[in-house]
Write an enzyme that holds these catalytic residues in place. Structure first.
Site, PDB file in Angstrom:
ATOM      1  N   GLU A 101      -3.714 -12.146  -4.765  1.00 32.38           N
ATOM      2  CA  GLU A 101      -4.742 -11.476  -5.551  1.00 32.38           C
ATOM      3  C   GLU A 101      -4.319 -10.047  -5.778  1.00 32.38           C
ATOM      4  O   GLU A 101      -3.854  -9.379  -4.845  1.00 32.38           O
ATOM      5  CB  GLU A 101      -6.077 -11.462  -4.787  1.00 32.38           C
ATOM      6  CG  GLU A 101      -6.920 -12.661  -5.069  1.00 32.38           C
ATOM      7  CD  GLU A 101      -7.658 -13.129  -3.835  1.00 32.38           C
ATOM      8  OE1 GLU A 101      -7.537 -12.487  -2.784  1.00 32.38           O
ATOM      9  OE2 GLU A 101      -8.338 -14.158  -3.937  1.00 32.38           O
ATOM     10  N   TYR A 113       4.937  -9.033  -9.970  1.00 37.17           N
ATOM     11  CA  TYR A 113       4.667 -10.462  -9.771  1.00 37.17           C
ATOM     12  C   TYR A 113       5.094 -11.276 -10.996  1.00 37.17           C
ATOM     13  O   TYR A 113       5.653 -12.368 -10.860  1.00 37.17           O
ATOM     14  CB  TYR A 113       3.178 -10.695  -9.467  1.00 37.17           C
ATOM     15  CG  TYR A 113       2.687  -9.898  -8.279  1.00 37.17           C
ATOM     16  CD1 TYR A 113       3.487  -9.710  -7.158  1.00 37.17           C
ATOM     17  CD2 TYR A 113       1.421  -9.307  -8.270  1.00 37.17           C
ATOM     18  CE1 TYR A 113       3.050  -8.965  -6.069  1.00 37.17           C
ATOM     19  CE2 TYR A 113       0.974  -8.561  -7.179  1.00 37.17           C
ATOM     20  CZ  TYR A 113       1.802  -8.395  -6.096  1.00 37.17           C
ATOM     21  OH  TYR A 113       1.376  -7.649  -5.012  1.00 37.17           O
TER      22      TYR A 113
HETATM   23  C1  COA Z   1       3.818  -2.667  -6.243  1.00 36.05           C
HETATM   24  C2  COA Z   1       4.960  -2.084  -5.415  1.00 36.05           C
HETATM   25  C3  COA Z   1       5.117  -2.894  -4.131  1.00 36.05           C
HETATM   26  C4  COA Z   1       6.260  -2.194  -6.259  1.00 36.05           C
HETATM   27  O1  COA Z   1       7.352  -1.776  -5.424  1.00 36.05           O
HETATM   28  P1  COA Z   1       8.709  -1.175  -6.048  1.00 36.05           P
HETATM   29  O2  COA Z   1       9.737  -1.170  -4.982  1.00 36.05           O
HETATM   30  O3  COA Z   1       8.441   0.111  -6.719  1.00 36.05           O
HETATM   31  O4  COA Z   1       9.057  -2.273  -7.145  1.00 36.05           O
HETATM   32  P2  COA Z   1      10.518  -2.602  -7.740  1.00 36.05           P
HETATM   33  O5  COA Z   1      11.319  -1.355  -7.827  1.00 36.05           O
HETATM   34  O6  COA Z   1      11.097  -3.736  -6.980  1.00 36.05           O
HETATM   35  O7  COA Z   1      10.139  -3.064  -9.212  1.00 36.05           O
HETATM   36  C5  COA Z   1      10.293  -4.402  -9.672  1.00 36.05           C
HETATM   37  C6  COA Z   1       9.576  -4.524 -11.010  1.00 36.05           C
HETATM   38  O8  COA Z   1       8.165  -4.313 -10.851  1.00 36.05           O
HETATM   39  C7  COA Z   1       7.625  -3.622 -11.981  1.00 36.05           C
HETATM   40  N1  COA Z   1       7.166  -2.280 -11.608  1.00 36.05           N
HETATM   41  C8  COA Z   1       7.297  -1.693 -10.389  1.00 36.05           C
HETATM   42  N2  COA Z   1       6.697  -0.479 -10.392  1.00 36.05           N
HETATM   43  C9  COA Z   1       6.205  -0.289 -11.636  1.00 36.05           C
HETATM   44  C10 COA Z   1       5.478   0.766 -12.248  1.00 36.05           C
HETATM   45  N3  COA Z   1       5.162   1.900 -11.585  1.00 36.05           N
HETATM   46  N4  COA Z   1       5.077   0.613 -13.541  1.00 36.05           N
HETATM   47  C11 COA Z   1       5.377  -0.507 -14.220  1.00 36.05           C
HETATM   48  N5  COA Z   1       6.078  -1.553 -13.694  1.00 36.05           N
HETATM   49  C12 COA Z   1       6.485  -1.443 -12.415  1.00 36.05           C
HETATM   50  C13 COA Z   1       8.790  -3.501 -12.970  1.00 36.05           C
HETATM   51  O9  COA Z   1       8.793  -4.676 -13.754  1.00 36.05           O
HETATM   52  C14 COA Z   1       9.986  -3.464 -12.032  1.00 36.05           C
HETATM   53  O10 COA Z   1      11.185  -3.850 -12.615  1.00 36.05           O
HETATM   54  P3  COA Z   1      12.070  -2.709 -13.397  1.00 36.05           P
HETATM   55  O11 COA Z   1      12.128  -1.511 -12.490  1.00 36.05           O
HETATM   56  O12 COA Z   1      13.387  -3.399 -13.580  1.00 36.05           O
HETATM   57  O13 COA Z   1      11.325  -2.431 -14.671  1.00 36.05           O
HETATM   58  C15 COA Z   1       4.733  -0.576  -5.114  1.00 36.05           C
HETATM   59  O14 COA Z   1       4.386   0.090  -6.296  1.00 36.05           O
HETATM   60  C16 COA Z   1       3.639  -0.300  -4.081  1.00 36.05           C
HETATM   61  O15 COA Z   1       3.896  -0.282  -2.862  1.00 36.05           O
HETATM   62  N6  COA Z   1       2.406  -0.049  -4.557  1.00 36.05           N
HETATM   63  C17 COA Z   1       1.290   0.311  -3.643  1.00 36.05           C
HETATM   64  C18 COA Z   1       0.821  -0.875  -2.866  1.00 36.05           C
HETATM   65  C19 COA Z   1       0.339  -1.988  -3.784  1.00 36.05           C
HETATM   66  O16 COA Z   1      -0.302  -1.749  -4.789  1.00 36.05           O
HETATM   67  N7  COA Z   1       0.656  -3.239  -3.392  1.00 36.05           N
HETATM   68  C20 COA Z   1       0.271  -4.402  -4.170  1.00 36.05           C
HETATM   69  C21 COA Z   1      -1.087  -4.845  -3.761  1.00 36.05           C
HETATM   70  S1  COA Z   1      -1.486  -6.403  -4.543  1.00 36.05           S
END
Ligand code: COA
Length: 147
Positions: A101, A113
């Site tokens: 979710e 996702y």
């Molecule tokens: C969501 C989260 C885990 C992503 O982690 P991350 O290490 O930055 O993600 P990645 O670098 O592996 O990114 C993979 C893909 O996700 C998407 N993505 C990640 N961050 C993004 C952003 N700020 N805006 C748009 N797309 C994004 C992109 O498609 C990205 O691929 P790309 O960089 O080649 O375009 C991180 O932002 C986080 O910890 N957020 C706070 C906690 C949270 O919200 N958890 C999810 C609860 S359901």
């Protein structure tokens, strides 16, 4: 895993989680992480000090409990790496589907996702309740095969 190692790991996860979920939903405590790590239905994928993801597997369905990446290390592929690893772990442990979710306003997570092959199956209205407003949750699902 020794008690000392378990405590250290739980604290490490709780510290990182607090940085990622400052407001709501509230971050999990070190005690909660310790419970997760002790429970054989919970699976962890971790990049030490950088990010991690946890899922619970019950009756062939894995559910994402949380995923968090250090705010200073985002957009470097860590989220994708830990989620990929977690998916492999639960698939190898017998999961045939993975559900999660996500808040409908969490575009970073939704993009992550979607990139990993999850598809939206339904919306749960006002699922996340904040002080002054509510946010819908989108339920995502991916079918898994053993790898
Ligand atoms: C969501 C989260 C885990 C992503 O982690 P991350 O290490 O930055 O993600 P990645 O670098 O592996 O990114 C993979 C893909 O996700 C998407 N993505 C990640 N961050 C993004 C952003 N700020 N805006 C748009 N797309 C994004 C992109 O498609 C990205 O691929 P790309 O960089 O080649 O375009 C991180 O932002 C986080 O910890 N957020 C706070 C906690 C949270 O919200 N958890 C999810 C609860 S359901």
């Amino acid at each position: 895993m020794t008690i000392g190692t378990l405590q250290k790991q739980s604290l490490r996860l709780a510290n990182l989680h607090k940085q990622c979920f400052r407001h709501l939903p509230p971050p999990y405590s070190a005690n909660s992480f310790q419970e997760f790590l002790r429970n054989e239905t919970y699976f962890l994928a971790e990049e030490k000090y950088k990010g991690f993801a946890i899922a619970r597997l019950v009756s062939e369905v894995a559910e994402l409990i949380t995923i968090a990446v250090d705010p200073n290390l985002r957009r470097k592929g860590i989220g994708k790496k830990v989620l990929d690893e977690l998916i492999n772990k639960v698939a190898n442990a017998g999961a045939n589907q993975f559900i999660l979710e996500v808040a409908s306003n969490n575009q970073a997570a939704i993009n992550l996702y979607t990139k990993l092959g999850f598809t939206a199956v339904c919306k749960r209205k006002n699922y996340f309740r904040y002080k002054n407003f509510n946010v819908d949750a989108i339920v995502f699902k991916r079918l898994l095969e053993m790898v």
